[in-house]
Motif scaffolding. Structure first.
Motif: not given
Length: 335
Positions: A178-196
């Protein structure tokens, strides 16, 4: 250079990956691209990411030539499939036909017998997911692909794929890009919890927000000549972060980076690596010195106070809406 597991798999990848989305085959000459690859190797990078659609397949060719002669077992080569690579209706998407034809083209251009990670570059709404996953699994059985992953899929799409793989005995997805940076954090809400939970690692692109987090774009001034903002393809992605409020707040990060003895780019790359679900951060470069600068972020630890200061500066301009992670049209430009 430090190394991490790719998700819950046994594959180790370098914390910094080298990617050649815009640069190879389009933005820089091949000699310059090869010099960047050699520098990445010299700095300990072992993981290289590309895609068949980058520069209309030329990026894979350039990378294949640049890596020729390097011990294959010492490398992790990633590529992707989905975007158009020809004019026909079957020259795109995630059908069995396109996947098989694409992997053979990628292997030829990369001058290798297999790729370490083969990624679905976007979700294909027009092909049954079972067909896609079966094709990927067959490539794993044939030894042409060692691991499979996805790029820019939503949490729901990843969950669907895992459910099908488990029910049909297919190899599971081990990564998401995914795209991920200090400015673009959209994966933190749903994608990261599922992937963890499911053992899937993130191989993130644009950790420096297409160059915005280097601080080279200044508020009230035109973009520097030769920068991504002046490139016809790159400008499509960087433009949303060229607002005055964003550029002003990025400049306010300079004292934080200076206190740590880091460049702004190093701070940005180090920031994404603080997320334990991130397996590797992809950096691109047009010059060897950019590679040398970025790789210094490997192994940097940012304490809670530093992370708090960064959030205090950037919170008003950070994008966190999970709805921003959506598959694009097959005729859109790839990233």
């Amino acid at each position: 250079m430090e190394f991490r597991h790719l998700g819950r798999s046994g594959l180790m990848v370098s914390e910094i990956s080298y990617g050649n989305w815009i640069t190879h085959g389009s933005q820089v000459e091949e000699d310059a691209a090869a010099a960047c690859v050699r520098t990445a190797l010299d700095e300990g990078v072992t993981t290289f990411d590309t895609a068949d659609a980058y520069a209309n397949t030329r990026a894979e060719e350039v990378l294949g030539r640049a890596l020729k002669g390097v011990r294959r077992e010492s490398l992790e080569i990633f590529t992707k499939v989905y975007w158009p690579t020809g004019p026909g209706p079957n020259d795109r998407g995630l059908s069995r036909k396109h996947i098989f034809e694409s992997i053979h083209g990628s292997l030829r251009r990369l001058q290798t017998d297999y790729v370490d990670l083969y990624q679905a570059h976007r979700f294909d709404y027009e092909t049954p997911l079972e067909e896609t996953l079966k094709a990927f699994d067959d490539l794993v059985r044939q030894g042409k692909v060692l691991y499979v992953g996805v790029s820019e899929w939503t949490a729901d799409q990843i969950a669907q794929a895992l459910k099908i793989a488990d029910s049909m005995g297919f190899d599971r997805i081990v990564s998401n890009q995914p795209q991920y940076s200090m400015l673009w954090r959209v994966i933190e809400g749903e994608v990261v919890p599922l992937c963890e939970k499911e053992g899937i690692g993130q191989v993130v692109f644009s950790p420096i927000a297409q160059g915005v987090l280097t601080g080279k774009y200044l508020p009230g001034q035109p973009p520097p000549e030769g920068s991504r903002a002046t490139d016809p393809v790159g400008s499509t992605f960087v433009s949303r972060n060229l607002r005055e409020d964003v550029l002003t707040r990025v400049q306010e990060l300079k004292p934080i980076a200076a206190d740590l003895g880091l460049s702004l780019a190093q701070l940005a790359v180090a920031w994404v690596l603080q997320n334990p679900n991130v397996s590797s951060a992809i950096v691109g470069a047009t010059k060897p010195e950019q590679v040398r600068d970025n790789v210094k972020a490997s192994g940097v630890r940012l304490d809670a106070e530093v992370l708090r200061r960064i959030d205090e500066v950037l919170d008003p301009v950070v994008e966190r809406d999970p709805g921003k992670t959506r598959a694009m049209s097959p005729r859109s430009r790839p990233q």
